[in-house]
Design an enzyme around this catalytic site. Structure first.
Site, PDB file in Angstrom:
ATOM      1  N   HIS A 314       0.805  -1.228   0.000  1.00  0.00           N
ATOM      2  CA  HIS A 314       0.000   0.000   0.000  1.00  0.00           C
ATOM      3  C   HIS A 314       0.831   1.268   0.000  1.00  0.00           C
ATOM      4  O   HIS A 314       0.280   2.352   0.182  1.00  0.00           O
ATOM      5  CB  HIS A 314      -0.914   0.050   1.222  1.00  0.00           C
ATOM      6  CG  HIS A 314      -1.916  -1.045   1.298  1.00  0.00           C
ATOM      7  ND1 HIS A 314      -3.203  -0.907   0.839  1.00  0.00           N
ATOM      8  CD2 HIS A 314      -1.820  -2.310   1.759  1.00  0.00           C
ATOM      9  CE1 HIS A 314      -3.861  -2.036   1.027  1.00  0.00           C
ATOM     10  NE2 HIS A 314      -3.038  -2.905   1.594  1.00  0.00           N
ATOM     11  N   LYS A 494      -8.364  13.270   5.030  1.00  0.00           N
ATOM     12  CA  LYS A 494      -7.432  12.141   4.977  1.00  0.00           C
ATOM     13  C   LYS A 494      -6.409  12.348   6.086  1.00  0.00           C
ATOM     14  O   LYS A 494      -6.357  13.432   6.681  1.00  0.00           O
ATOM     15  CB  LYS A 494      -6.735  12.058   3.616  1.00  0.00           C
ATOM     16  CG  LYS A 494      -6.161  13.396   3.126  1.00  0.00           C
ATOM     17  CD  LYS A 494      -5.642  13.309   1.706  1.00  0.00           C
ATOM     18  CE  LYS A 494      -6.697  13.423   0.632  1.00  0.00           C
ATOM     19  NZ  LYS A 494      -6.886  12.213  -0.157  1.00  0.00           N
ATOM     20  N   ARG A 495      -5.618  11.326   6.391  1.00  0.00           N
ATOM     21  CA  ARG A 495      -4.564  11.512   7.380  1.00  0.00           C
ATOM     22  C   ARG A 495      -3.683  12.699   6.996  1.00  0.00           C
ATOM     23  O   ARG A 495      -3.491  12.997   5.813  1.00  0.00           O
ATOM     24  CB  ARG A 495      -3.698  10.249   7.471  1.00  0.00           C
ATOM     25  CG  ARG A 495      -4.317   9.189   8.349  1.00  0.00           C
ATOM     26  CD  ARG A 495      -4.552   9.687   9.757  1.00  0.00           C
ATOM     27  NE  ARG A 495      -3.305   9.700  10.483  1.00  0.00           N
ATOM     28  CZ  ARG A 495      -2.927   8.732  11.299  1.00  0.00           C
ATOM     29  NH1 ARG A 495      -3.738   7.697  11.535  1.00  0.00           N
ATOM     30  NH2 ARG A 495      -1.783   8.794  11.924  1.00  0.00           N
ATOM     31  N   LYS A 500       0.593  14.288   1.220  1.00  0.00           N
ATOM     32  CA  LYS A 500      -0.795  14.548   0.831  1.00  0.00           C
ATOM     33  C   LYS A 500      -1.042  16.049   0.625  1.00  0.00           C
ATOM     34  O   LYS A 500      -2.049  16.452   0.075  1.00  0.00           O
ATOM     35  CB  LYS A 500      -1.749  13.972   1.875  1.00  0.00           C
ATOM     36  CG  LYS A 500      -1.688  12.433   1.976  1.00  0.00           C
ATOM     37  CD  LYS A 500      -2.604  11.913   3.071  1.00  0.00           C
ATOM     38  CE  LYS A 500      -2.462  10.423   3.327  1.00  0.00           C
ATOM     39  NZ  LYS A 500      -3.179   9.579   2.354  1.00  0.00           N
ATOM     40  N   THR A 601      -8.840   6.192  -1.587  1.00  0.00           N
ATOM     41  CA  THR A 601     -10.179   5.609  -1.728  1.00  0.00           C
ATOM     42  C   THR A 601     -11.235   6.671  -1.439  1.00  0.00           C
ATOM     43  O   THR A 601     -12.365   6.566  -1.920  1.00  0.00           O
ATOM     44  CB  THR A 601     -10.381   4.408  -0.781  1.00  0.00           C
ATOM     45  OG1 THR A 601      -9.855   4.754   0.510  1.00  0.00           O
ATOM     46  CG2 THR A 601      -9.658   3.181  -1.303  1.00  0.00           C
ATOM     47  N   LYS A 605     -15.108   7.785  -3.104  1.00  0.00           N
ATOM     48  CA  LYS A 605     -16.334   8.103  -2.353  1.00  0.00           C
ATOM     49  C   LYS A 605     -16.913   9.432  -2.820  1.00  0.00           C
ATOM     50  O   LYS A 605     -18.130   9.582  -2.997  1.00  0.00           O
ATOM     51  CB  LYS A 605     -16.037   8.148  -0.846  1.00  0.00           C
ATOM     52  CG  LYS A 605     -15.640   6.787  -0.275  1.00  0.00           C
ATOM     53  CD  LYS A 605     -14.946   6.860   1.093  1.00  0.00           C
ATOM     54  CE  LYS A 605     -14.222   5.539   1.353  1.00  0.00           C
ATOM     55  NZ  LYS A 605     -13.240   5.614   2.465  1.00  0.00           N
TER      56      LYS A 605
HETATM   57  C1  26Q Z   1       4.017   0.949  10.197  1.00  0.00           C
HETATM   58  C2  26Q Z   1       5.007   0.714  11.138  1.00  0.00           C
HETATM   59  C3  26Q Z   1       4.847   1.101  12.456  1.00  0.00           C
HETATM   60  C4  26Q Z   1       3.676   1.725  12.830  1.00  0.00           C
HETATM   61  C5  26Q Z   1       2.670   1.956  11.906  1.00  0.00           C
HETATM   62  C6  26Q Z   1       2.841   1.578  10.584  1.00  0.00           C
HETATM   63  C7  26Q Z   1       1.778   1.847   9.581  1.00  0.00           C
HETATM   64  C8  26Q Z   1       0.429   1.843   9.929  1.00  0.00           C
HETATM   65  C9  26Q Z   1      -0.551   2.121   8.983  1.00  0.00           C
HETATM   66  C10 26Q Z   1       2.115   2.131   8.271  1.00  0.00           C
HETATM   67  C11 26Q Z   1       1.131   2.403   7.325  1.00  0.00           C
HETATM   68  C12 26Q Z   1      -0.222   2.409   7.681  1.00  0.00           C
HETATM   69  C13 26Q Z   1      -1.292   2.719   6.738  1.00  0.00           C
HETATM   70  C14 26Q Z   1      -1.135   2.901   5.446  1.00  0.00           C
HETATM   71  C15 26Q Z   1      -2.250   3.269   4.558  1.00  0.00           C
HETATM   72  O1  26Q Z   1      -3.355   3.534   5.005  1.00  0.00           O
HETATM   73  N1  26Q Z   1      -2.024   3.309   3.237  1.00  0.00           N
HETATM   74  C16 26Q Z   1      -3.067   3.694   2.300  1.00  0.00           C
HETATM   75  O2  26Q Z   1      -3.708   2.521   1.834  1.00  0.00           O
HETATM   76  C17 26Q Z   1      -4.847   2.848   1.044  1.00  0.00           C
HETATM   77  C18 26Q Z   1      -5.552   1.555   0.692  1.00  0.00           C
HETATM   78  O3  26Q Z   1      -4.810   0.835  -0.245  1.00  0.00           O
HETATM   79  C19 26Q Z   1      -4.446   3.622  -0.194  1.00  0.00           C
HETATM   80  O4  26Q Z   1      -5.617   4.015  -0.867  1.00  0.00           O
HETATM   81  C20 26Q Z   1      -3.625   4.860   0.186  1.00  0.00           C
HETATM   82  O5  26Q Z   1      -3.125   5.488  -0.970  1.00  0.00           O
HETATM   83  C21 26Q Z   1      -2.472   4.449   1.110  1.00  0.00           C
HETATM   84  O6  26Q Z   1      -1.792   5.608   1.569  1.00  0.00           O
END
Ligand code: 26Q
Length: 755
Positions: A314, A494-495, A500, A601, A605
């Site tokens: 992702h 979004k986050r 972003k 995503t 929406k």
């Molecule tokens: C990793 C290591 C330690 C702590 C936390 C993490 C961590 C946690 C969550 C790293 C990444 C995430 C989340 C990533 C994420 O939400 N990515 C998004 O995924 C969506 C679904 O595929 C995409 O639409 C987005 O583009 C992408 O940013």
């Protein structure tokens, strides 16, 4: 008497009409659970296990009622008893078991998997508090624990429990389950969340999210880790991940054995989709279990696992790829560390001259993505552009080794939640205009016949206006903010992350503020709405939130500007807020630095609900643009290839952009007297310094182009007929982004549960 009325009496000894919203919620929860309890589980020889550290499920009452086909009936019973389903829906708390896109994707997928009658469960962790709740204090983000287990929930305890062996102790899990009924299906799946009985909420310090990080038995499933993006994370994250996957692997082995597997043929009984690398320890854990408990040789176990696991990537942000120091893994799970060293030997022997594809790097760190690619049967990206970038640059060395493993699965969203539950007005229009079974085939292209029909365009406008009213009520109830009447609603939710580029939209707001001050008044009032959390450790993202909150205050207090411009930052943005915002928005901001957003995503929406997209050609925006055509979308900015090349050459010069006459005053406003009078100097100065010297995610490179693009979009809004024509085309073409289509592709290309 209706079953709901009976349940009310049986549970509370009072008639339904006398119950509080909270009590009616409990009654409906029991009513739904009685029904799903009776549903049989989906069956097939091979079963899918979707393993994810996050399932951002949102409230479940409405979508469960919808899927069970009893929404209207329940609404009528409540109404007859003087109760309002709308108010009861508000009483349900939202579990925040995810950070953002990846977690929400997993939740949409569960709904589609069940709705397509695929035999597949979600497997994850039952966090007691999930992600932090965001509050604003002094125009800054503060974080609080977000309790959700203090009211009746959808969780049901099971009798399933497994021992999970860590270096110095073994923990015993408890499995909780949430039924996942498919839309109009007789059978169901489950979301299976592992937990630990010894977790102790009392170790949380005050109203903060701080707690004793060492007390693993008391903290293991207490909180969901925020996406720290560029921070490796702590040992606790390894404890959590291993606890999740050890339980998952034991569950999968048990269920496969029960169906007759000899475990060498595990792939005939199970397919394990791992949601990014967070569950990647399942690969060595399977090997441990199969070799120690089930008499497979290392080679046999390795082959069985490789044929069973599939990996979804992702992100292409190098700093977000998980790399764990072997010393950490050794300290927590030494047996797994030993297996990872064996896996490393296998790859060293096979590819001795390729440092880039090794499992353990020169700094003795395990690359989780490398493990997941070598020892899986499928590697997929989440949008066409993203998969191309993985193949051509980020994972090119792997693509050369395993060209057939790589595939694309463009993300999707469940239309049950994001259309049917969120936008009933639009559904009425579809019922009126479309003759096909749009609730099942998701083909809305019949709407295109009405492009020139003024009545239809007017209806779309009315739907948007009534959704704006609902948003107004929501914002007022939640944070006492009054949304402007008749404003164009422009939304970025979004986050918070530099890539972003919320900071670029903030610079646009400064431009507009100065423009209005100079007497150039917009024809329609503009309301720009942000929503999103920043990881507590991500300082610059917090600074950007601070800038936006300051701008919001400055503008609201300025009588020259406030009639024309409003800036709102939604507090504690979550799935529920998203449902209100996407349906009310006119403009969808998808402005990431090209090449950096894997898919997005939210963009889907908004499109589905009739907002027009202002975007760079990044992630799934590319596919949206191809579907609607360039007349129906607002595109700006450098291309993905230009940005990839710029990073490669290292030629981006933030200073040079900063010095441009159109840009400097906007950036300097961040530390100008207006902002300094309201905000914190250290935060504003740090942000200014960062943008003028580093600007790693290149907000300035596209800023002038962005300003021009936004002016065009606002101008286009003035021509109501042509605006709603564009809106209609967007809605009509959104069917492609149904997660049912995505899941069908996973099934056909990777899972094969129906063969
Ligand atoms: C990793 C290591 C330690 C702590 C936390 C993490 C961590 C946690 C969550 C790293 C990444 C995430 C989340 C990533 C994420 O939400 N990515 C998004 O995924 C969506 C679904 O595929 C995409 O639409 C987005 O583009 C992408 O940013």
């Amino acid at each position: 008497m209706h079953r709901i009325e009976e349940l009310a009496l049986a549970t509370f000894d009072r008639p339904l009409k006398d119950l509080s919203d909270q009590e009616v919620y409990k009654v409906l929860l029991d009513f739904v659970q009685d029904q799903t309890q009776a549903q049989p589980l989906n069956q097939s020889k091979r079963k899918l296990y979707y393993i994810s550290a996050e399932f951002l499920i949102g409230k479940l009452l409405t979508s469960n009622l919808l899927n069970l086909g009893c929404y209207d009936e329940v609404q009528a019973v409540l109404e007859a008893n003087g109760q309002s389903l709308h108010d009861v829906e508000k009483a349900e708390k939202e579990p925040s078991l995810g950070n953002g896109g990846l977690g929400r994707l997993a939740a949409c997928f569960l709904d589609s998997i069940a709705s397509l009658e695929i035999n597949g469960d979600g497997v994850g962790l039952n966090y007691h508090f999930g992600l932090f709740r965001q509050v604003f204090k002094d125009n800054q983000q503060a974080s609080r624990p977000d309790a959700w287990l203090d009211q009746p929930t959808w969780l049901k305890p099971s009798t399933i429990s497994y021992p999970v062996p860590f270096k110095d102790f073994t923990l015993k899990s408890t499995l909780y389950e949430i039924d996942v009924p498919g839309y109009q299906q007789a059978s169901k799946n489950r979301l299976r969340l592992f937990d630990l009985d010894s977790v102790d909420e009392a170790i949380i310090e005050g109203e903060s999210i701080h707690f004793d990080k060492e007390a693993i038995k008391k903290n293991l499933t207490l909180f969901l880790y925020p996406d720290d993006s560029d921070q490796a994370g702590e040992l606790l994250r390894i404890y959590q991940q291993y606890f999740m996957v050890s339980n998952a692997a034991q569950l999968i082995i048990d269920e496969s054995l029960a169906k007759g597997s000899n475990l060498k043929d595990l792939d005939e009984y199970a397919v394990v989709q791992i949601n990014d690398t967070h569950p990647a320890f399942i690969i060595p854990e399977f090997i441990r279990l199969l070799t120690q408990n089930h008499d497979l040789s290392f080679e046999e176990a390795l082959e069985a696992v490789t044929k069973t696991v599939a990996f979804t990537n992702h992100t292409i942000l190098a700093e977000a790829l998980e790399k764990w120091p072997m010393a950490y893994i050794e300290a927590v799970i030494p047996e797994i560390a030993a297996i990872i060293r064996q896996l490393d030997q296998v790859i060293q022997a096979k590819f001795p001259d390729q440092a880039a594809v090794q499992v353990i790097d020169a700094d003795d760190r395990a690359h989780m993505a490398h493990i997941a690619i070598h020892f899986s049967k499928s590697v997929n990206g989440v949008a066409a552009l993203h998969t191309d970038i993985l193949k051509d640059s980020e994972l090119h060395d792997f693509y050369l080794i395993y060209p057939d493993k790589f595939n694309n699965k463009t993300n999707g969203i469940t239309f049950r939640r994001w259309l049917m539950a969120a936008n009933p007005g639009l559904c009425d229009l579809f019922d009126d205009k479309l003759s096909n079974n749009w609730r099942l085939d998701h083909d809305f292209t019949g709407l295109l016949d009405y492009q020139d029909d003024l009545d239809t365009l007017e209806q779309i406008k009315q739907i948007k206006e009534s959704n704006k009213e609902a948003l107004k009520e929501f914002l007022y109830d939640n944070q006492g903010v009054t949304l402007h009447e008749n404003a164009i609603i422009d939304v970025q939710i979004k986050r918070f992350h530099e890539y972003k580029r919320q900071q670029m939209l903030a610079l646009y707001i400064i431009h507009k503020y100065l423009d209005i001050k100079a007497g150039n008044l917009p024809t329609s009032p503009i309301t720009i709405i942000f929503g999103g959390k920043a990881a507590p450790a991500y300082i610059i993202a917090q600074d950007i939130i601070h800038l936006i909150l300051n701008l919001s205050e400055l503008i609201a207090k300025d009588p020259d500007v406030s009639p024309y411009l409003q800036v709102i930052m939604v507090e504690n943005y979550n799935v529920t807020a998203c449902e209100k915002l996407v349906t009310a928005a006119d403009i969808s901001e998808q402005i990431s630095l090209a090449s950096k957003e894997a898919s997005g995503t939210g963009n889907m929406k908004f499109m589905l609900n009739g907002a027009l997209t202002v975007c760079t050609l990044d992630g799934a925006n590319v596919e949206i643009a191809n579907l609607v055509g360039e007349d129906n979308i607002f595109i700006f900015g450098k291309s993905s290839q230009e940005i990839v090349d710029l990073y490669a050459s290292g030629d981006y010069d933030a200073q040079a952009y900063y010095q441009r006459p159109a840009i400097q005053p906007l950036v300097d406003f961040i530390v100008g007297p207006e902002m300094m009078a309201i905000g914190q100097a250290d935060r504003l100065e740090r942000l200014h310094q960062d943008i003028t010297t580093k600007d790693w995610f290149m907000a300035l490179i596209d800023l002038e182009d962005f300003i021009q693009c936004k002016e065009e979009a606002y101008l286009a809004y003035q021509d109501s007929r042509s605006w709603y024509q564009k809106t209609l085309v967007n809605i009509a073409k959104a069917g492609y982004f149904s997660s049912d289509r995505t899941i069908q592709q996973y099934e056909e290309d990777i899972w094969h549960t129906r063969d």
